[in-house]
Design an enzyme around this catalytic site. Structure first.
Site, PDB file in Angstrom:
ATOM      1  N   THR A 100      15.962 -38.364  44.868  1.00  0.00           N
ATOM      2  CA  THR A 100      16.328 -37.929  46.227  1.00  0.00           C
ATOM      3  C   THR A 100      15.276 -36.916  46.665  1.00  0.00           C
ATOM      4  OG1 THR A 100      17.881 -36.300  45.311  1.00  0.00           O
ATOM      5  CG2 THR A 100      18.786 -38.409  45.993  1.00  0.00           C
ATOM      6  N   THR A 142      24.440 -32.583  40.747  1.00  0.00           N
ATOM      7  CA  THR A 142      23.987 -33.931  41.134  1.00  0.00           C
ATOM      8  C   THR A 142      22.825 -34.334  40.336  1.00  0.00           C
ATOM      9  OG1 THR A 142      24.783 -33.960  43.336  1.00  0.00           O
ATOM     10  CG2 THR A 142      23.260 -35.649  42.826  1.00  0.00           C
TER      11      THR A 142
END
EC number: 2.3.1.35
Lengths: 383, 383
Positions: B146, B179
């Protein structure tokens, strides 16, 4: 509008030379009586600065003649030499005022781990004593500023009696208080037990619910002094409500001047099973750096609110929580509701409303956003 | 050097169109056996994304045929529609591979609160299945990125068997995982109970001790798959040590690539009464924004270390703690020792050594500094 608003108090603020900038750095607040009743609350950090260790002893008997406060150094983790400096400061105030050192509270704020210049401090005490004035409150409020950009004062006038206060603090604002030095005065007639009860009730819902950056100071102290000079004995409840309002006013001023902040965020938690749950949830959101950075960027990233709530032990169903930001319901029952671009976070004031749908309790936590200026100020503080 | 290093695995990474940038965003890792043993650990956040809810069910029987991972959306707080998307993804993988949907783990990462584009995702699954390759590990590692700036892979080769892994994660790194999506593969012969024991032991001292920004994700998942394709059954202890090394390697790569960080900080706590105490103290320092901002400014502000320690319930005497920074003892027994200007914080690697002098236990927590770039990245993530 300060600690000298109530009758029976004098104050001063002078430059003792502790701050490299040459700005005023030493404040003195004196209770001329007839009463010298007092109460105080202290940081809950186990690492406690020398003035905290000293002041905890002083407050034991509920009698305080004066409070001396310095900026320019926290006098924390400075060993025996540091404690002797605190003790010497109280003795110097006692000598100058003709009172007992055991009735003098000491407060310090600034960098941890550096010795204060004792000679400058003691000379400053004499200068501060000489400058005492019944209108000296604003000078005192200016002298306790560190990274504060404005002095913080508040007051309340009732029928025949009043309350006045001053505060400093812009970083390290956190639960159990945070480098926050507060002195509140009143000319009402109250004993130290009444003051203690009123002060604990007031701080619990004001300073203790301000959590600017999750960091708890070693030097926090909130002091309440009563002179009895008005001769009026208010109802306890009336006094407690007024004191809470003054403390809430000061807490909001601290929030508005928090280091580098560009938003003042009110996190209101409703529908909680208990007030403790509401506080835990609000504080968890207030300490979430990702949420705080999003608010800085005017980004209504409500997923970060829910992720923060999910780390708590509060009673709630993660898939039945509602969240509104500045009046727009962005999340209903744990799923998206209104589009996030309907939320306008450009105003400084941000209101986050969280409904846990698990009970009737509520609490509001105040915090700030995480900004470039916060990082800048706190990366360069010691140098 | 990836999930396809061990025999018996194929992987792929393709662009399904979930990311606006057009970069690859869908990864598939398939275990061709002969074993399909697996274990997984999940975020301890109570707010759990749909893929977490799904995958917790899948892992129950310790059998996993494939893991499908997408970036470009967390699929969290997306309601029934979001869960159906997760379910449909697993079904699509099952159909493409001829396996049971109940043996397909799903992982997602990205913004919370937005629906994934189900049509793109399902078409992507077909493309990813068509692209499966025994050398596809690097493509898979790239597709789960990401805000990562580099893919993270690691491997370990032993006598006849091996371990390979990939990880993503740069923000929200925190305790109980964050995450962080990790897939680790091995061709050793181990059953799911052995895998579970080894994985829990390894994550406890690796990913669980990485606390980049104190924020815990809703989507964390670390998966371990065993194909048994080597035909070798290693000693459990040997496997566990190797797995821990691979996890620690990946954790350090996550730290090095944490969003906006300019320093990698190792907080080593020694002399603790218990390992829990050491972890609590290390984590408290790792989460202190004032300390982290000071490190960004190359400022050895050790007072903030002590102030953070003081907020813990660990066994120690605040006035008998030693602190060293990059080899310089700045605080001895709670008082200043070497001058702070002897500490050089200009290297990226920062070592903080805290001796609690209360026992024989120790732990190390990894974190990062708090920087302008961190604030910038996280204030603009959703937009």
């Amino acid at each position: 509008m300060s600690v000298t608003t109530p009758a029976g108090f004098e104050a001063s603020g002078i430059a003792a030379g502790l701050k490299a900038s040459g700005r005023s750095d030493l404040a003195l607040v004196v209770n001329r009586g007839p009463l010298q009743a007092a109460a105080a609350v202290f940081t809950s950090n186990r690492a406690q600065a020398n003035p905290i260790i000293w002041s905890r002893q002083v407050i034991g008997d509920g009698v305080v003649s004066a409070v001396v406060l310095n900026s320019g150094g926290a006098n924390c983790f400075t060993g025996a030499e540091g404690f002797q400096t605190t003790h010497a400061t109280a003795e110097a105030v006692a000598t100058a005022l003709g009172v007992s050192a055991g009735d003098v509270l000491v407060c310090s704020t600034g960098l941890i781990g550096d010795q204060l210049d004792r000679a400058k401090l003691l000379a400053g005490v004499d200068a501060a004593a000489a400058a005492l004035d019944a209108r000296g409150g604003p000078d005192a409020a200016a002298a306790i500023m560190t990274t504060d950009t404005v002095p913080k004062v508040a007051s309340h006038r009732a029928d025949g009696w009043s309350i006045g206060g001053m505060a400093k603090g812009a970083g390290m604002l956190a639960p159990g208080l945070a480098t926050m030095l507060v002195v509140v005065t009143t000319d009402a007639v109250l004993d130290s037990a009444q003051l203690d009860a009123a002060l604990r009730a007031a701080t619990r819902v004001s300073f203790d619910r301000l959590d600017s950056d999750g960091c708890m100071s070693t030097n926090d102290q909130v002091t309440l002094l009563a002179s009895g000079a008005s001769g009026v004995s208010p109802e306890f409840a009336e006094f407690a409500v007024a004191l809470t309002a003054v403390c809430a006013d000061l807490a909001e001023q601290l929030q508005s001047d928090a280091e580098g902040a560009s938003h003042d965020i009110r996190i209101e938690v409703i529908g909680a099973a208990s007030e403790d749950d509401a506080v835990e949830v609000g504080r968890s959101v207030a300490r979430n750096n990702l949420f705080k950075a999003a608010v800085f960027g005017n980004d209504p990233n409500w997923g970060r609110v829910l992720a923060a709530i999910g780390t708590t032990s509060a009673e709630f169903d993660p898939y039945d929580v509602d969240v509104s930001m500045n009046g727009v319901r962005v999340c209903s029952a744990g799923a998206p509701d209104r589009p996030r671009d309907e939320v306008d976070l450009s105003p400084r004031a941000v209101h986050v409303l969280i409904d846990l749908k698990s009970g009737e309790s509520a609490a509001t936590i105040l915090t700030n956003d995480l900004t470039h200026d916060y990082v800048h100020e706190n990366s360069a503080y010691a140098s």
